[in-house]
Write an enzyme that holds these catalytic residues in place. Sequence first.
Site, mmCIF file in Angstrom:
data_model
loop_
_atom_site.group_PDB
_atom_site.id
_atom_site.type_symbol
_atom_site.label_atom_id
_atom_site.label_comp_id
_atom_site.label_asym_id
_atom_site.label_seq_id
_atom_site.Cartn_x
_atom_site.Cartn_y
_atom_site.Cartn_z
ATOM 1 N N ALA A 516 -1.649 -7.319 5.872
ATOM 2 C CA ALA A 516 -2.861 -7.323 7.368
ATOM 3 C C ALA A 516 -3.687 -8.165 7.117
ATOM 4 C CB ALA A 516 -3.733 -6.362 6.702
ATOM 5 N N GLU A 696 -2.833 -0.149 -1.047
ATOM 6 C CA GLU A 696 -1.921 0.162 -1.975
ATOM 7 C C GLU A 696 -3.252 1.215 -3.127
ATOM 8 O OE1 GLU A 696 1.766 -2.093 -2.027
ATOM 9 O OE2 GLU A 696 0.709 -3.606 -2.531
HETATM 10 MO MO1 MOS Z 1 5.204 -2.967 -1.611
HETATM 11 S S1 MOS Z 1 6.215 -2.428 -3.242
HETATM 12 O O1 MOS Z 1 4.950 -4.871 -1.783
HETATM 13 O O2 MOS Z 1 5.844 -2.595 0.182
#
Ligand code: MOS
Length: 736
Positions: A516, A696
């Site tokens: 992003a 993440e």
């Molecule tokens: Mo992430 S594990 O770099 O898609």
Amino acid sequence: MKFDSPAGTSAIDQGRVVGKPVPRIDGPLKTTGTAPYAYERHDVAPDAAYGYVLGSAIAKGRIRSMALDAAMAAPGVLAVVTRDDAPADPKSGFNTARLIAGPDVEHYDQAVAMVVAETFEQARAAAQLIRIDYARADGRFDLAAEKGSAAKPPSSGFGGVADTAVGDFAGAFAAAPVTVDTTCTTPDQSHAMMEPHATTAVWDDGGVRVWTSNQMVAWNHGALAKMLALPKDKVRLISPYVGGGFGAKLFPRADLLLAALGARKAGRPVKVALQRPLIMNNTTHRPATIQRVRIGADRDGRITAIGHEGWSGDLPGGGPETAVNQTRIFYAGANRMTRTRLAVLDLPEGNAMRAPGEAPGLMALEIAMDELAEKLGIDPVELRIINDTQVDPEQPERRFSERHFVECLRTGAERFGWSERRARPGQRREGDWLIGMGVAGGFRNNLLGKSAARVTLETSGRLTVHTDMTDIGTGSYTIIAQTAAETMGLPVDRIDVRLGDSADPVSAGSGGQWGANNSTAGVYAACMALREKIATALGINSADARFEDGRILTGNRRIPLGDAARSGAISAEDAIEYGDIDERFALATFAAHFCEVAVNAITGETRIKRMLAVCDAGRILNPMSARSQVIGAMTMGIGAALMEDAVVDKRFGFFVNHDLAGYEVPVHADVPHLEVVFLDHPDACSSPMKAKGVGELGLCGAAAAVANAIYNATGARVREYPITLDKLLDALPANA
Ligand code: MOS
């Protein structure tokens, strides 16, 4: 555009479009089933034949012979692809194992052949007629058994080093009045994204076009060209819609190479999807870990020694799970060590899965912090606050650009009603259910990478953005449109975004939660270049011009933006490129995860009651798509805590539960209300967007918050994930 010092004020800071909850512009395509995915490209590859990949029945050894006659003679069969059809080295620099086996087999379900037939059923039936005589060899499949032979890898991945040491860890740990020494295990996990790996391939003019499901267009475009020994301009890779990846689609897999080989051999377009039971053992997975965390503190809770060791395994030549890396930088403490060790295992190839490193690493570290808090008699929220650091503890002259972890913890404790938590476990009971609350810290790095785009003001007055960026379900289309709209002073509905084509400028791609921030920064750079070109074309000074409401305002003139393209479309291309700003500053994202669970006192079943994540991740470009990312990640955290476990058959070396019936992930019934709070701290060091990754971060720490809540509910500390009911039964309070 070079970005090597903190961003000043720019068009992005206006916040007219960027930062707003714009619904995903690809939403209608998705919800009407009209977004074309790689396996469905009848529009561009009509009459495609079907490829069916056959996986190896042994984990290690050799193919003595292969009888193809019966398969070749089966109805509808057009070709059978084997190692003989493949290039000398059928793998790319991104793979540890070859994408097709023969004569050596490196792992179970490594592709050994692909049948191409008129229909999927014919290809599948013919694949069962291939007779293979294997010479099976012994393999190493058990991480715990191989731990003693684990060696120091060349690096711990992503620029990390295998061993780090600051001060005197051993001395300080021995001298600390309060210590914890805890060992946790995390299992192998599978990405289990909804859309399988899939590719449709078409050859023409000595080149190949592939429509594939892939996160990183440029990496895979280059890799396929290299594997096929073709110049890059003879290969075109197109990945506009991706039904989830989580790292499984960062690198080329068998479908990509075999679709290309199959289409060439059959002289027909060919499409290949890896059947679900092949995915777990044919592609990559997150490797299991064994982790030992030792922390020593003084009686006030100040950490004096912190050490984290991680063991994982991979095929020869592979890499480790980087589970210790966050411990280098997350908490204060003068004496520190980390150590990464890698064993050789003959299981399928391990590699990145969402938040590789931190996701499993925090599952261990944040349990250890919970145990330390209990030993100290300090609230676990307070313990983390006491040990906050505003500088990289390994290099104190290097500051965090923005770090608001303490605010995450305090805001979260307030919002979640943390004061209701009983410090002593097993104290709250509602009928048969034991109730508990847990907290964990969240940390994920923020990687910077070059990203390019081309923007075109069309004669129609619309603006088109071209970049090879992917949207893996994350909202890339939308935040890119928002960025272009903001910078050019246009409404979002006048922006067309074209993604995922190797013919377009190379972006940062989707991975490691870097997509992003970097891809929008690249679009911003291209838009600023276009503004310059437009100003020149109109004979105005760009420094005095404002781009607003589809017009350019300069002095007392108001020029419709479209005027600049009256006599032809006008286009500009640029990239964001970074200097060493991420070396001068520590760039990262932070979260506090809170969880309340109910554990059945009789059966040991766990039900999540509610969860909250408070995230410090720079400017949030779109709070609607960002929230979706975070609740998706928290859901994955529930899976990591309670369910996900790719079970190894240690005799034959494969993951047993190789489909979505056996490999459990949370379903709606497992997931209660998840709340997300974003702190508003734009990070001027991360890019002109002042944004950071967030997709993440929502996973990092989430599973440990669940584990700590289960401990608080039951007094049973399970250190072997996932925390299934069988591991709780014996430890439940005797009177429960
Ligand atoms: Mo992430 S594990 O770099 O898609």
